[in-house]
Motif scaffolding. Structure first.
Motif, PDB file in Angstrom:
ATOM      1  N   TYR A  77       0.615   7.622  -9.965  1.00 30.13           N
ATOM      2  CA  TYR A  77       0.275   7.149  -8.802  1.00 30.13           C
ATOM      3  C   TYR A  77       1.374   6.261  -8.102  1.00 30.13           C
ATOM      4  N   SER A  78       1.963   5.742  -8.983  1.00 28.91           N
ATOM      5  CA  SER A  78       3.121   4.560  -8.713  1.00 28.91           C
ATOM      6  C   SER A  78       4.265   5.347  -7.844  1.00 28.91           C
ATOM      7  N   LYS A  79       4.287   6.437  -8.141  1.00 33.09           N
ATOM      8  CA  LYS A  79       5.455   7.403  -7.600  1.00 33.09           C
ATOM      9  C   LYS A  79       5.112   7.902  -6.350  1.00 33.09           C
ATOM     10  N   THR A  80       3.954   7.912  -5.887  1.00 32.19           N
ATOM     11  CA  THR A  80       3.568   8.432  -4.539  1.00 32.19           C
ATOM     12  C   THR A  80       4.000   7.493  -3.449  1.00 32.19           C
ATOM     13  N   SER A  81       4.105   8.232  -2.372  1.00 33.03           N
ATOM     14  CA  SER A  81       4.433   7.646  -1.069  1.00 33.03           C
ATOM     15  C   SER A  81       3.185   6.829  -0.600  1.00 33.03           C
ATOM     16  N   GLU A  82       2.045   7.425  -0.951  1.00 31.89           N
ATOM     17  CA  GLU A  82       0.571   6.663  -0.579  1.00 31.89           C
ATOM     18  C   GLU A  82       0.774   5.272  -1.413  1.00 31.89           C
ATOM     19  N   PHE A  83       1.182   5.036  -2.751  1.00 33.31           N
ATOM     20  CA  PHE A  83       1.119   3.845  -3.113  1.00 33.31           C
ATOM     21  C   PHE A  83       2.214   2.914  -2.862  1.00 33.31           C
ATOM     22  N   GLN A  84       3.492   3.481  -2.461  1.00 34.80           N
ATOM     23  CA  GLN A  84       4.543   2.694  -1.882  1.00 34.80           C
ATOM     24  C   GLN A  84       4.098   2.029  -0.542  1.00 34.80           C
ATOM     25  N   LYS A  85       3.517   2.908   0.153  1.00 31.33           N
ATOM     26  CA  LYS A  85       2.878   2.251   1.639  1.00 31.33           C
ATOM     27  C   LYS A  85       1.804   1.210   1.238  1.00 31.33           C
ATOM     28  N   LYS A  86       0.750   1.465   0.454  1.00 30.26           N
ATOM     29  CA  LYS A  86      -0.264   0.417   0.154  1.00 30.26           C
ATOM     30  C   LYS A  86       0.072  -0.680  -0.525  1.00 30.26           C
ATOM     31  N   TYR A  87       1.238  -0.580  -1.390  1.00 35.49           N
ATOM     32  CA  TYR A  87       2.053  -1.803  -1.756  1.00 35.49           C
ATOM     33  C   TYR A  87       2.645  -2.493  -0.711  1.00 35.49           C
ATOM     34  N   THR A  88       3.630  -1.932   0.031  1.00 38.26           N
ATOM     35  CA  THR A  88       4.202  -2.656   1.182  1.00 38.26           C
ATOM     36  C   THR A  88       3.112  -3.482   1.942  1.00 38.26           C
ATOM     37  N   LYS A  89       1.904  -2.777   2.378  1.00 38.24           N
ATOM     38  CA  LYS A  89       0.925  -3.334   3.175  1.00 38.24           C
ATOM     39  C   LYS A  89       0.448  -4.493   2.401  1.00 38.24           C
ATOM     40  N   TRP A  90      -0.050  -4.544   1.133  1.00 40.25           N
ATOM     41  CA  TRP A  90      -0.479  -5.491   0.186  1.00 40.25           C
ATOM     42  C   TRP A  90       0.434  -6.713   0.159  1.00 40.25           C
ATOM     43  N   ARG A  91       1.924  -6.455  -0.067  1.00 43.77           N
ATOM     44  CA  ARG A  91       2.784  -7.359  -0.329  1.00 43.77           C
ATOM     45  C   ARG A  91       2.874  -7.972   1.119  1.00 43.77           C
ATOM     46  N   ASN A  92       2.930  -7.630   2.491  1.00 47.41           N
ATOM     47  CA  ASN A  92       3.216  -8.165   3.424  1.00 47.41           C
ATOM     48  C   ASN A  92       1.873  -9.139   3.862  1.00 47.41           C
ATOM     49  N   GLU A  93       0.866  -8.730   3.478  1.00 47.31           N
ATOM     50  CA  GLU A  93      -0.693  -9.593   3.510  1.00 47.31           C
ATOM     51  C   GLU A  93      -0.465 -10.756   2.850  1.00 47.31           C
TER      52      GLU A  93
END
Length: 199
Positions: A77-93
Motif C-alpha cells: 500500500y505504501s507504494k501506491t499513489s493513494e498512499f502518497q497522496k494521503k500521507y501528504t495530506k496527513w503531513r500538511n495537516e
C-alpha cells in the motif's frame, strides 16, 4: 481505543488474507489503509479493544502467517499513489500547512511567514519527512531496535513484570513480549526485508 504501532498490530492482529481475519475481526482493508497512514505518521495505530481481544485469540501459526501478510499489505500500500497522496495530506495537516485564503495580501505578514517557513522547514522535515519512505524507514528502525531488546523469558507478577526495569519499558516493548517470540521474529524478518528494499 488502544494505541499500538502498526508493526505491533501486525504482530497481534493479522491473518488477514490467509483466513480473511479482516472480516472475523471487523477490521476492513480500508481501515487498514487508514491505519497505515496514522501508524507511520504518528508512530501508533488505533484499534478497538474488541479487535485486539479477538486477534489475541488466534492460534500462534495464524498470528505468524497473519503478521507477515499485514506487513506486506502495508508495504504494498505504501507504494501506491493513494498512499502518497494521503500521507501528504496527513503531513500538511499535522504541520499546520493550509491553503492560502483569497484577499489582499499583507506584505509584512508575507515576509514574516516566509521567514518562519524557512526556519521551521528543517524541523518539519525531521518530524515528518516530505518523502514518506524516509518516515517509514524511521519507524521500521524503531521497531527493530525495540523488538531486538525484548526478553521473552521475563517473569510476570500478575499482569506486571517482576523486573522493575521491564515494567518501565515502552508500550511497544511490552506488546512485543506479549505477542511472543515466534510472532515477533516473523515481524522482524518482514521489517528487515522492507527496510532493505528502502535503502
Amino acid at each position: 481505543m488502544k494505541q499500538i504501532s502498526v508493526l505491533v498490530l501486525a504482530i497481534v492482529l493479522m491473518a488477514a488474507t490467509v483466513t480473511n481475519v479482516f472480516d472475523d475481526l471487523s477490521f476492513t482493508e480500508d481501515d487498514a489503509k487508514e491505519n497505515v497512514i496514522a501508524s507511520f505518521g504518528g508512530g501508533f495505530i488505533s484499534s478497538s479493544y474488541e479487535v485486539i481481544k479477538k486477534a489475541k485469540g488466534l492460534p500462534v501459526d495464524l498470528k505468524v502467517a497473519g503478521t507477515r501478510q499485514l506487513i506486506r499489505f502495508a508495504k504494498d500500500y505504501s507504494k501506491t499513489s493513494e498512499f502518497q497522496k494521503k500521507y501528504t495530506k496527513w503531513r500538511n495537516e499535522r504541520l499546520g500547512y493550509k491553503k492560502k485564503k483569497l484577499g489582499i495580501p499583507n506584505p509584512m505578514k508575507m515576509i514574516d511567514n516566509a521567514i518562519d517557513k524557512q526556519l521551521n522547514k528543517a524541523d518539519d522535515e525531521k518530524r515528518f519527512p516530505s518523502n514518506a519512505n524516509e518516515l517509514i524507514k524511521q519507524r521500521l528502525q524503531e521497531f527493530l531496535s525495540t523488538s531486538a531488546s525484548v526478553d521473552f523469558n521475563a517473569q510476570l507478577n500478575g499482569s506486571m513484570f517482576a523486573n522493575p526495569e521491564y515494567e518501565a519499558k515502552s508500550g511497544q516493548w511490552k506488546m512485543c513480549f506479549r505477542a511472543g517470540k515466534a510472532v515477533v521474529e516473523a515481524a522482524r524478518e518482514e521489517a528487515q526485508a522492507w527496510l532493505k528494499e528502502l535503502e
